[in-house]
Design a protein around this motif. Sequence first.
Motif, short mmCIF file in Angstrom:
data_model
loop_
_atom_site.label_atom_id
_atom_site.label_comp_id
_atom_site.label_asym_id
_atom_site.label_seq_id
_atom_site.Cartn_x
_atom_site.Cartn_y
_atom_site.Cartn_z
N ALA A 207 12.50 -27.54 0.79
CA ALA A 207 12.02 -26.44 1.63
C ALA A 207 11.37 -25.32 0.82
N SER A 208 11.68 -25.22 -0.45
CA SER A 208 11.10 -24.16 -1.28
C SER A 208 9.70 -24.50 -1.80
N ALA A 209 9.27 -25.72 -1.58
CA ALA A 209 7.95 -26.14 -2.08
C ALA A 209 6.83 -25.56 -1.22
N THR A 210 5.64 -25.52 -1.78
CA THR A 210 4.46 -25.04 -1.06
C THR A 210 4.08 -26.04 0.04
N GLU A 211 3.77 -25.54 1.23
CA GLU A 211 3.33 -26.44 2.29
C GLU A 211 1.97 -27.04 1.96
N LEU A 212 1.80 -28.29 2.34
CA LEU A 212 0.58 -29.02 2.00
C LEU A 212 -0.67 -28.29 2.45
N GLU A 213 -0.70 -27.78 3.68
CA GLU A 213 -1.91 -27.13 4.17
C GLU A 213 -2.25 -25.89 3.35
N SER A 214 -1.23 -25.15 2.95
CA SER A 214 -1.49 -24.00 2.08
C SER A 214 -2.01 -24.45 0.72
N GLU A 248 3.37 -27.76 -10.05
CA GLU A 248 3.58 -27.26 -8.70
C GLU A 248 4.32 -28.32 -7.88
N ARG A 249 5.05 -27.83 -6.86
CA ARG A 249 5.73 -28.73 -5.92
C ARG A 249 5.20 -28.46 -4.52
N VAL A 250 4.90 -29.54 -3.81
CA VAL A 250 4.26 -29.44 -2.50
C VAL A 250 5.04 -30.30 -1.50
N ARG A 251 5.12 -29.81 -0.26
CA ARG A 251 5.80 -30.57 0.79
C ARG A 251 4.93 -30.64 2.04
N ILE A 252 5.19 -31.67 2.86
CA ILE A 252 4.55 -31.78 4.17
C ILE A 252 5.50 -31.21 5.20
N ALA A 253 5.04 -30.26 6.01
CA ALA A 253 5.89 -29.67 7.04
C ALA A 253 6.10 -30.69 8.16
N ILE A 254 7.36 -31.02 8.44
CA ILE A 254 7.69 -31.97 9.50
C ILE A 254 8.81 -31.40 10.37
N ASP A 255 9.05 -32.03 11.50
CA ASP A 255 10.11 -31.59 12.40
C ASP A 255 11.46 -31.63 11.70
N ALA A 256 12.28 -30.62 11.98
CA ALA A 256 13.58 -30.51 11.32
C ALA A 256 14.52 -31.66 11.64
N ALA A 257 14.24 -32.39 12.72
CA ALA A 257 15.10 -33.52 13.08
C ALA A 257 14.88 -34.72 12.17
N VAL A 258 13.82 -34.70 11.37
CA VAL A 258 13.50 -35.81 10.46
C VAL A 258 13.62 -35.29 9.03
N ASP A 259 14.39 -35.99 8.20
CA ASP A 259 14.63 -35.46 6.85
C ASP A 259 13.46 -35.67 5.90
N SER A 260 12.69 -36.75 6.09
CA SER A 260 11.58 -37.00 5.18
C SER A 260 10.67 -38.08 5.76
N LEU A 261 9.52 -38.27 5.12
CA LEU A 261 8.59 -39.32 5.49
C LEU A 261 8.67 -40.46 4.49
N ASN A 262 8.29 -41.65 4.93
CA ASN A 262 8.13 -42.76 4.01
C ASN A 262 7.13 -42.38 2.92
N VAL A 263 7.38 -42.82 1.69
CA VAL A 263 6.53 -42.39 0.57
C VAL A 263 5.09 -42.87 0.74
N ALA A 264 4.88 -44.04 1.32
CA ALA A 264 3.51 -44.51 1.51
C ALA A 264 2.79 -43.67 2.57
N THR A 265 3.51 -43.27 3.61
CA THR A 265 2.93 -42.40 4.63
C THR A 265 2.59 -41.05 4.02
N THR A 266 3.50 -40.52 3.24
CA THR A 266 3.26 -39.24 2.55
C THR A 266 2.01 -39.31 1.70
N ALA A 267 1.89 -40.37 0.92
CA ALA A 267 0.74 -40.50 0.03
C ALA A 267 -0.57 -40.54 0.82
N ALA A 268 -0.56 -41.27 1.93
CA ALA A 268 -1.78 -41.37 2.73
C ALA A 268 -2.19 -40.01 3.28
N ILE A 269 -1.22 -39.25 3.78
CA ILE A 269 -1.53 -37.92 4.33
C ILE A 269 -2.07 -37.00 3.24
#
Length: 284
Positions: A207-214, A248-269
């Motif tokens: 949660a402390s990482a920079t959001e991807l869009e930023s 730098e550390r970057v994260r994708i903002a997702i719904d709080a009900a989901v802990d993370s995305l699959n790594v391949a999905t993350t990479a594609a985004i």
Amino acid sequence: MPVTRIHAIDDPLVADFRVVSDPELMRTRGLFVAEGQLAVARLLASRFRVRALLLTDSAYDRLEEMVASVSAPSAAGGNVEVLLTDSAQLRELTGFRFHRGCLGLGERPPATADSLVSVPDDPRPVVALDAVADPDNVGSIFRSAAAFDAAGVILSATCADPLYRKAIRTSMGTTLQLPFAVATEWSAALAPLRDAGARIVALTPDASATELESFVSGVSARDGRRLVLLFGNEGDGVSGEALAHCDERVRIAIDAAVDSLNVATTAAIVLQRVRATRPRPAAS
């Protein structure tokens, strides 16, 4: 271009094809296998030297022109030996059916990370994979990296083999197209990238990482350094050793009900967003 008809699966000419389902034996012999017409076609067009093709007659008819065109001794498929068999023998020989009558043996070359930093002003990102263990994920990430114009991929030694047949198949043959290197240790791979001026960015759900869009909105305003996009293990994320080299550390903002995305999905985004916001060369 020698073409030989195989009449029995114990023919010595197909000895290497008998072990294509055993990844360790294939590694020991310095080989990998591409299966299916698309992957074999990409193998023939790749930087890898081709040992032999094992084809049904119908597969040979589809690939004959391409095989014949690869004739220079220095080319990847120079002097390719073509072995013809029928579908029943091919299934008995390999034990699997994903090949659709078409297999190609490639030779594994030595690889280093040097080629990925040889052009320091190349604006395209490099993908780095830290202990990504699933061959489907590795193959999918290669496919996205090729689709979104990455320069290449660096893998830690604990990643799934990008030349394992399942990774090649999932990648739609792009592991045969995109430059890659397997690093024996991260310090030896990531430090030279930073020394060459790259900015290393770790993707994390922290949660402390920079959001991807930023992050991507500021890419064009940054100093123009090449990006190295680092993706971690399916369970543990990016290792501490790799994080030590990150800027730098970057994260994708997702719904709080989901802990993370699959790594391949993350990479594609991430790769799509970086490509969409990367400055384009001025038209001449």
